[in-house]
Motif scaffolding. Structure first.
Motif, mmCIF file in Angstrom:
data_model
loop_
_atom_site.group_PDB
_atom_site.id
_atom_site.type_symbol
_atom_site.label_atom_id
_atom_site.label_comp_id
_atom_site.label_asym_id
_atom_site.label_seq_id
_atom_site.Cartn_x
_atom_site.Cartn_y
_atom_site.Cartn_z
ATOM 1 N N THR A 1 -2.612 7.349 13.159
ATOM 2 C CA THR A 1 -1.244 6.938 13.476
ATOM 3 C C THR A 1 -0.271 7.876 12.774
ATOM 4 O O THR A 1 -0.667 8.644 11.891
ATOM 5 N N LYS A 2 1.005 7.779 13.171
ATOM 6 C CA LYS A 2 2.028 8.687 12.656
ATOM 7 C C LYS A 2 2.038 8.746 11.129
ATOM 8 O O LYS A 2 2.169 9.820 10.547
ATOM 9 N N GLU A 3 1.879 7.596 10.481
ATOM 10 C CA GLU A 3 1.985 7.548 9.020
ATOM 11 C C GLU A 3 0.744 8.074 8.313
ATOM 12 O O GLU A 3 0.773 8.306 7.109
ATOM 13 N N ASN A 4 -0.355 8.177 9.063
ATOM 14 C CA ASN A 4 -1.628 8.514 8.421
ATOM 15 C C ASN A 4 -2.477 9.346 9.378
ATOM 16 O O ASN A 4 -3.644 9.048 9.643
ATOM 17 N N LEU A 5 -1.862 10.400 9.881
ATOM 18 C CA LEU A 5 -2.439 11.169 10.984
ATOM 19 C C LEU A 5 -3.844 11.665 10.676
ATOM 20 O O LEU A 5 -4.755 11.533 11.481
ATOM 21 N N HIS A 6 -4.030 12.227 9.501
ATOM 22 C CA HIS A 6 -5.323 12.823 9.180
ATOM 23 C C HIS A 6 -6.168 11.939 8.280
ATOM 24 O O HIS A 6 -7.187 12.379 7.755
ATOM 25 N N GLY A 7 -5.723 10.705 8.094
ATOM 26 C CA GLY A 7 -6.503 9.788 7.271
ATOM 27 C C GLY A 7 -6.447 10.112 5.794
ATOM 28 O O GLY A 7 -7.284 9.644 5.020
ATOM 29 N N ASP A 8 -5.443 10.897 5.373
ATOM 30 C CA ASP A 8 -5.400 11.269 3.954
ATOM 31 C C ASP A 8 -4.358 10.464 3.174
ATOM 32 O O ASP A 8 -4.007 10.819 2.060
ATOM 33 N N ARG A 9 -3.868 9.389 3.785
ATOM 34 C CA ARG A 9 -2.940 8.477 3.106
ATOM 35 C C ARG A 9 -1.803 9.212 2.388
ATOM 36 O O ARG A 9 -1.729 9.193 1.162
ATOM 37 N N PRO A 10 -0.917 9.823 3.167
ATOM 38 C CA PRO A 10 0.145 10.627 2.548
ATOM 39 C C PRO A 10 1.050 9.827 1.607
ATOM 40 O O PRO A 10 1.727 10.428 0.773
ATOM 41 N N ALA B 1 -5.923 -6.989 3.186
ATOM 42 C CA ALA B 1 -5.568 -5.655 2.693
ATOM 43 C C ALA B 1 -5.447 -4.762 3.923
ATOM 44 O O ALA B 1 -6.408 -4.605 4.677
ATOM 45 N N CYS B 2 -4.264 -4.225 4.148
ATOM 46 C CA CYS B 2 -4.017 -3.419 5.354
ATOM 47 C C CYS B 2 -3.313 -2.116 4.995
ATOM 48 O O CYS B 2 -2.622 -2.047 3.983
ATOM 49 N N GLU B 3 -3.475 -1.140 5.870
ATOM 50 C CA GLU B 3 -2.716 0.101 5.733
ATOM 51 C C GLU B 3 -2.616 0.730 7.119
ATOM 52 O O GLU B 3 -3.371 0.365 8.029
ATOM 53 N N PRO B 4 -1.673 1.672 7.316
ATOM 54 C CA PRO B 4 -1.587 2.345 8.609
ATOM 55 C C PRO B 4 -2.926 3.029 8.927
ATOM 56 O O PRO B 4 -3.507 3.685 8.061
ATOM 57 N N ALA C 1 0.836 -1.199 0.000
ATOM 58 C CA ALA C 1 0.000 0.000 0.000
ATOM 59 C C ALA C 1 0.873 1.252 0.000
ATOM 60 O O ALA C 1 0.586 2.212 -0.709
ATOM 61 N N MET C 2 1.955 1.217 0.771
ATOM 62 C CA MET C 2 2.792 2.408 0.908
ATOM 63 C C MET C 2 3.882 2.490 -0.153
ATOM 64 O O MET C 2 4.658 3.456 -0.168
ATOM 65 N N HIS C 3 3.972 1.475 -1.012
ATOM 66 C CA HIS C 3 5.013 1.425 -2.058
ATOM 67 C C HIS C 3 6.411 1.509 -1.468
ATOM 68 O O HIS C 3 7.262 2.235 -1.959
ATOM 69 N N ILE C 4 6.632 0.788 -0.372
ATOM 70 C CA ILE C 4 7.985 0.780 0.199
ATOM 71 C C ILE C 4 8.436 -0.664 0.379
ATOM 72 O O ILE C 4 7.611 -1.584 0.384
ATOM 73 N N ASN C 5 9.756 -0.862 0.521
ATOM 74 C CA ASN C 5 10.235 -2.228 0.708
ATOM 75 C C ASN C 5 10.214 -2.608 2.190
ATOM 76 O O ASN C 5 9.949 -1.779 3.057
ATOM 77 N N ARG C 6 10.519 -3.859 2.468
ATOM 78 C CA ARG C 6 10.381 -4.352 3.833
ATOM 79 C C ARG C 6 11.420 -3.749 4.766
ATOM 80 O O ARG C 6 11.156 -3.553 5.964
#
Ligand code: NAG
Ligand code: NAG
Ligand code: NAG
Ligand code: NAG
Ligand code: NAG
Length: 434
Positions: A359-368, A352-355, A132-137
């Motif tokens: 939470t820090k990665e998605n504080l305002h729910g706008d999926r930065p 299917a999961c996302e922060p 979801a975040m397009h990052i590696n492990r």
């Protein structure tokens, strides 16, 4: 198609000789004979249907609808049945023939405990968050976005022990109902270290879970404010499974472990990577030994294999207890499609999961993480070509396939292929495989 025909035969023989004999010690999953039988049958049927669609999609064959009872391409029972086959056909024709997840991490090691289901579930959660975040492990770990199999297994409601085992749907229900137990690894690892205990020696999990939840990295994680938001669904066909692997990194499946696993993956495979080892192949004299759970992280529709990621650690680790074998260097193994109940329709699930929002990665729910660096460039068509403003120009780049574009923009593949505007802008023959 010759290899395919051989495989089908193998699947059929497997059913007839019944890999349904003598289930032994369960590795975390029940192995009632009727369950194993149903699983093998369902997998063989799903494989045949998949092969029919693959045949139709790749060489334009007529399918083998007339053959036996399982191929349903000749006689569709209803319009919905037909539409599903059509979607599968488009998807297979428009996707790459082989695929390996881009978010695979180091293999987990469940050691002596029957926690395979929790390992597979948390593995799938991490892969899905990374996708979801397009990052590696590695980056996921640096951000502290891991999911502890120990917390999920012992702390979620149910009072399990090292010797109990779990069912896949029960575990997945907790991702939605008790998400506070999706904690980063560090909390439980620290709690265990503070008590000087290894997992297998813990008698009072209630206290240990409380201790883990009070670690600094976990005090903010509550049922109402979890670290991740997850959903899960059952996947009923091979093509849906392949689609889920592309979108979310992996799927969770049950596997019926045979008693020749250590013969085919003997100790010489400990230093060999899974994709360099021969796939597990049909053995007429092998018998079912126990049920196990793991993740499917890749597929090869030309050679008919699934690529699995196991939770038995790396064969190269000195402390790996599996001296007789059964493990590879990177924890991955290939299994021929249709065998061992892998990807069986009733026991294969996608998460299917996302922060979570807040939470820090998605504080305002706008999926930065959905920022322009990952967006594929779409330009609106000029107004004279664009009644209603809903048409965009997308320039196909290297590595694109119809299925990956459809997945990226979350479109319906049937509508996409059938819409005359898309046909004008996309020439399907340009992208069959990559
Ligand atoms: C199938 O296997 C062969 C031999 O290992 C390999 O060369 C080929 O690339 C595989 N096909 C796909 C689509 O990966
Ligand atoms: C492992 O299997 C290979 C191929 O079947 C065989 O050549 C080798 O001797 C086996 N090694 C061990 C240690 O059993
Ligand atoms: C097939 O399975 C039997 C029973 O486990 C085992 O003894 C034999 O070595 C296996 N053969 C191959 C070729 O893997
Ligand atoms: C986009 O998100 C990624 C992480 O998902 C981040 O590394 C990058 O800096 C972001 N870019 C912008 C322009 O915000
Ligand atoms: C779409 O964009 C490409 C590249 O910018 C351009 O060459 C092409 O003419 C555009 N097509 C249409 C239909 O606007």
């Amino acid at each position: 198609m010759f290899a395919g025909a051989l495989l089908l035969l193998a699947a059929a023989v497997l059913l007839n000789t019944g890999l349904l004999l003598q289930p032994a010690s369960a590795q975390g999953l029940g192995v009632a004979p009727d369950l194993l039988g149903a699983g093998a049958q369902a997998t063989a049927t799903a494989f045949e249907e998949f092969q029919d669609v693959l045949n139709l999609a790749t060489v334009g064959g007529r399918g083998r609808g007339g053959r036996g009872t399982s191929g349903n391409l000749g006689g569709f029972s209803d319009a919905r049945d037909f539409e599903q086959t059509q979607a599968a056909m488009y998807y297979i024709a428009g996707s790459s023939q082989s695929y390996l997840s881009k978010v695979i991490g180091k293999p987990r090691n469940q050691r002596k405990c029957l926690t395979c289901v929790a390992h597979a579930a948390t593995e799938a959660v991490e892969m899905s968050v990374a996708s979801a975040m397009h990052i590696n492990r590695a980056l996921l770990e640096r951000k502290g976005l891991t999911a502890s199999p120990i917390s999920l297994y012992y702390c979620a409601p149910g009072g399990r022990s090292c010797n109990t085992g779990w069912d896949i749907p029960q575990a997945l229900r907790n991702l939605e109902d008790a998400p506070q137990w999706l904690q980063p690894n560090s909390c439980m690892d620290t709690a265990l270290a503070q008590e000087g205990l290894r997992e297998a020696a813990v008698l009072n999990w209630r206290d240990m879970c409380r201790k883990a939840a009070s670690q600094p990295a976990c005090t903010a994680i509550k049922r109402e404010q979890p670290l991740y938001t997850c959903s899960y669904k059952s996947l009923s066909s091979f093509y849906q499974i392949e689609q889920h692997i592309r979108r979310h990194g992996s799927v969770i499946t049950r596997i019926t472990m045979p008693n020749d696993w250590e013969v085919q993956f003997n100790s010489s495979m400990r230093t060999v990577k899974g994709l360099d080892a021969p796939p597990y192949r049909y053995n007429a004299t092998a018998k079912a030994a126990y049920g196990h759970a793991l993740t499917i992280v890749g597929f090869d529709n030309q050679n008919f294999t699934w690529t699995l990621l196991n939770s038995w650690g790396s064969g190269e680790a000195e402390d790996n207890l599996r001296v007789k074998g059964g493990v590879t260097a990177d924890g991955m193994v290939q299994v021929r499609m249709g065998l061992l109940g892998v990807a069986q329709p009733e026991e294969t699930y996608g998460v299917a999961c996302e922060p979570a929002t807040g939470t820090k990665e998605n504080l305002h729910g706008d999926r930065p993480w959905l920022n322009d660096s990952h967006r594929r460039l779409l330009t609106p068509l000029p107004p004279q070509d664009n009644q209603g403003g809903t048409c965009f120009n997308y320039t196909v780049g290297p590595g694109d396939a119809v299925a990956s574009i459809v997945d990226h923009f979350d479109m319906d593949i049937r509508a996409f292929v059938q819409h005359s505007t898309n046909r004008r802008l996309f020439r399907l023959e340009d992208f069959t495989y990559k």
